[in-house]
Write a protein that holds these residues in place. Structure first.
Motif, PDB file in Angstrom:
ATOM      1  N   LEU A   1       0.839  -1.388  -0.029  1.00 30.89           N
ATOM      2  CA  LEU A   1       0.087   0.002  -0.049  1.00 30.89           C
ATOM      3  C   LEU A   1       0.846   1.247  -0.110  1.00 30.89           C
ATOM      4  O   LEU A   1       1.823   1.016   0.728  1.00 30.89           O
ATOM      5  N   ALA A   2       0.236   2.317  -0.579  1.00 28.29           N
ATOM      6  CA  ALA A   2       0.997   3.674  -0.462  1.00 28.29           C
ATOM      7  C   ALA A   2      -0.104   4.580  -0.595  1.00 28.29           C
ATOM      8  O   ALA A   2      -0.186   5.384  -1.547  1.00 28.29           O
ATOM      9  N   PRO A   3      -0.636   4.599   0.600  1.00 30.01           N
ATOM     10  CA  PRO A   3      -1.412   5.639   0.927  1.00 30.01           C
ATOM     11  C   PRO A   3      -1.164   7.217   0.761  1.00 30.01           C
ATOM     12  O   PRO A   3      -0.077   7.556   1.231  1.00 30.01           O
ATOM     13  N   GLY A   4      -2.028   8.038   0.019  1.00 29.28           N
ATOM     14  CA  GLY A   4      -1.621   9.424  -0.026  1.00 29.28           C
ATOM     15  C   GLY A   4      -0.611   9.690  -1.144  1.00 29.28           C
ATOM     16  O   GLY A   4      -0.156  10.873  -1.501  1.00 29.28           O
ATOM     17  N   GLY A   5       0.024   8.707  -1.961  1.00 25.94           N
ATOM     18  CA  GLY A   5       1.251   9.060  -2.757  1.00 25.94           C
ATOM     19  C   GLY A   5       1.287   8.149  -3.776  1.00 25.94           C
ATOM     20  O   GLY A   5       0.557   7.233  -4.035  1.00 25.94           O
ATOM     21  N   ASP A   6       2.601   8.106  -4.580  1.00 20.26           N
ATOM     22  CA  ASP A   6       2.882   7.126  -5.656  1.00 20.26           C
ATOM     23  C   ASP A   6       3.638   5.703  -4.937  1.00 20.26           C
ATOM     24  O   ASP A   6       4.117   5.917  -4.007  1.00 20.26           O
ATOM     25  N   LEU A   7       3.536   4.768  -5.762  1.00 23.84           N
ATOM     26  CA  LEU A   7       4.277   3.609  -5.663  1.00 23.84           C
ATOM     27  C   LEU A   7       5.172   3.251  -6.668  1.00 23.84           C
ATOM     28  O   LEU A   7       4.738   3.164  -7.897  1.00 23.84           O
ATOM     29  N   VAL A   8       6.350   2.975  -6.567  1.00 23.27           N
ATOM     30  CA  VAL A   8       7.438   2.425  -7.431  1.00 23.27           C
ATOM     31  C   VAL A   8       7.978   1.142  -7.201  1.00 23.27           C
ATOM     32  O   VAL A   8       8.369   1.084  -5.978  1.00 23.27           O
ATOM     33  N   ILE A   9       7.695   0.098  -7.855  1.00 20.47           N
ATOM     34  CA  ILE A   9       8.295  -1.117  -7.706  1.00 20.47           C
ATOM     35  C   ILE A   9       9.329  -1.516  -8.708  1.00 20.47           C
ATOM     36  O   ILE A   9       9.108  -1.606  -9.922  1.00 20.47           O
TER      37      ILE A   9
END
Length: 238
Positions: free
Chosen positions: A146-154
Motif C-alpha cells: 500500500l502507498a496511501p496518499g502518494g505514488d508507488l514504484v516497484i
C-alpha cells in the motif's frame, strides 16, 4: 427563515452493473465471481445501479427486483436503483429502488441526471503529495503493498495473487501479473506503468478492467494505462 432541510441537485458518479440475463441464480453466481477479483470491501461503499438495457423483451416486476436487491445485499453491495429496461407499474416502489437515468461508461456509470439547477459539484482534488514509496524487490503471491496518499514504484515484478495499491501513480519496472489499484477512489489523473502487462485486474480511481478485457487489448510491453476525458480506460505502449 431558510429551509432547514434543503433538497439540492448533485452530479454523482454511480457504478453501473450491466445485466445480460434475467436469471437471478446466474446473476448471483456472476456477482460472486466478480467480487472475488477485487479486494474485500472494494465496492462496499459504492452506490450501484442495475442496468437492464440489455434484457430485451424482459419486464421487471416488484418480486424480481426485490430478489435482485437481496442478492446484491447478500454480497455486501448497495443497490440503489435501476437504469434502462422495461419495468412493471409500481415495481420500483415495491422494491424500494430508484429509477436512474444516464448513459453508462466502461467500468463505471455516468453521473445521475440533475434534479435542480444547482451548479455541478467539482470532483475533490487529489490528496496532498507525500514521498513516493519505493520497493526494491518482487511482490510475491498473497502479498499486499500500500502507498496511501502518494505514488508507488516497484523495482521488480508483481506475481499473480499479489495486490498493489496507491492513491497516486503506480510504476512497475518489471512484470505486473497481480492486481493494481491506482488513484484511490478520486484521482482520475493517476496512471499505471509497467514493463510487461499480464495483470489479473487494473483499476484507476475505481474504473477497472479485468484480465479478459486486458488480454483482448493486445498490448503487453511498456504499457501505460490512464483514463480518457470520458473516464474510459486508455491502454497504450510507450
Amino acid at each position: 427563515m431558510s429551509d432547514p432541510i434543503p433538497f439540492k441537485g448533485r452530479n454523482i458518479s454511480i457504478t453501473a452493473v450491466l445485466l445480460q440475463d434475467a436469471d437471478t441464480t446466474g446473476i448471483d453466481e456472476l456477482l460472486e465471481a466478480k467480487i472475488a477479483q477485487v479486494p474485500a470491501g472494494f465496492f462496499a461503499t459504492q452506490p450501484l445501479v442495475a442496468d437492464l438495457s440489455a434484457l430485451d423483451g424482459f419486464q421487471a416486476d416488484g418480486k424480481w427486483l426485490k430478489t435482485l436487491k437481496r442478492i446484491f445485499e447478500r454480497h455486501g453491495l448497495c443497490l440503489i436503483g435501476i437504469s434502462g429496461g422495461q419495468l412493471a407499474d409500481g415495481a420500483l416502489a415495491a422494491a424500494g429502488l430508484a429509477e436512474i437515468s444516464g448513459e453508462s461508461k466502461s467500468g463505471k456509470a455516468a453521473p445521475a441526471a440533475k434534479t435542480s439547477e444547482e451548479p455541478p459539484v467539482s470532483r475533490p482534488a487529489p490528496p496532498a503529495a507525500v514521498p513516493t514509496k519505493l520497493v526494491r524487490h518482487n511482490i510475491r503471491s498473497g502479498q499486499r503493498v500500500l502507498a496511501p496518499g502518494g505514488d508507488l514504484v516497484i523495482i521488480g515484478s508483481v506475481s499473480p495473487g499479489a495486490e498493489i495499491y496507491a492513491d497516486g501513480n503506480i510504476t512497475v519496472y518489471g512484470a505486473l501479473r497481480g492486481r493494481a489499484f491506482a488513484g484511490g477512489q478520486d484521482n482520475t489523473a493517476a496512471y499505471i506503468y509497467c514493463h510487461t502487462l499480464g495483470a489479473e485486474l487494473v483499476s484507476i480511481a475505481g474504473f477497472y478492467q479485468d484480465m479478459e478485457q486486458l488480454q483482448a487489448n493486445g498490448i503487453h510491453h511498456n504499457v501505460f494505462i490512464s483514463l480518457n476525458a470520458d473516464e474510459s480506460m486508455r491502454i497504450v505502449s510507450v
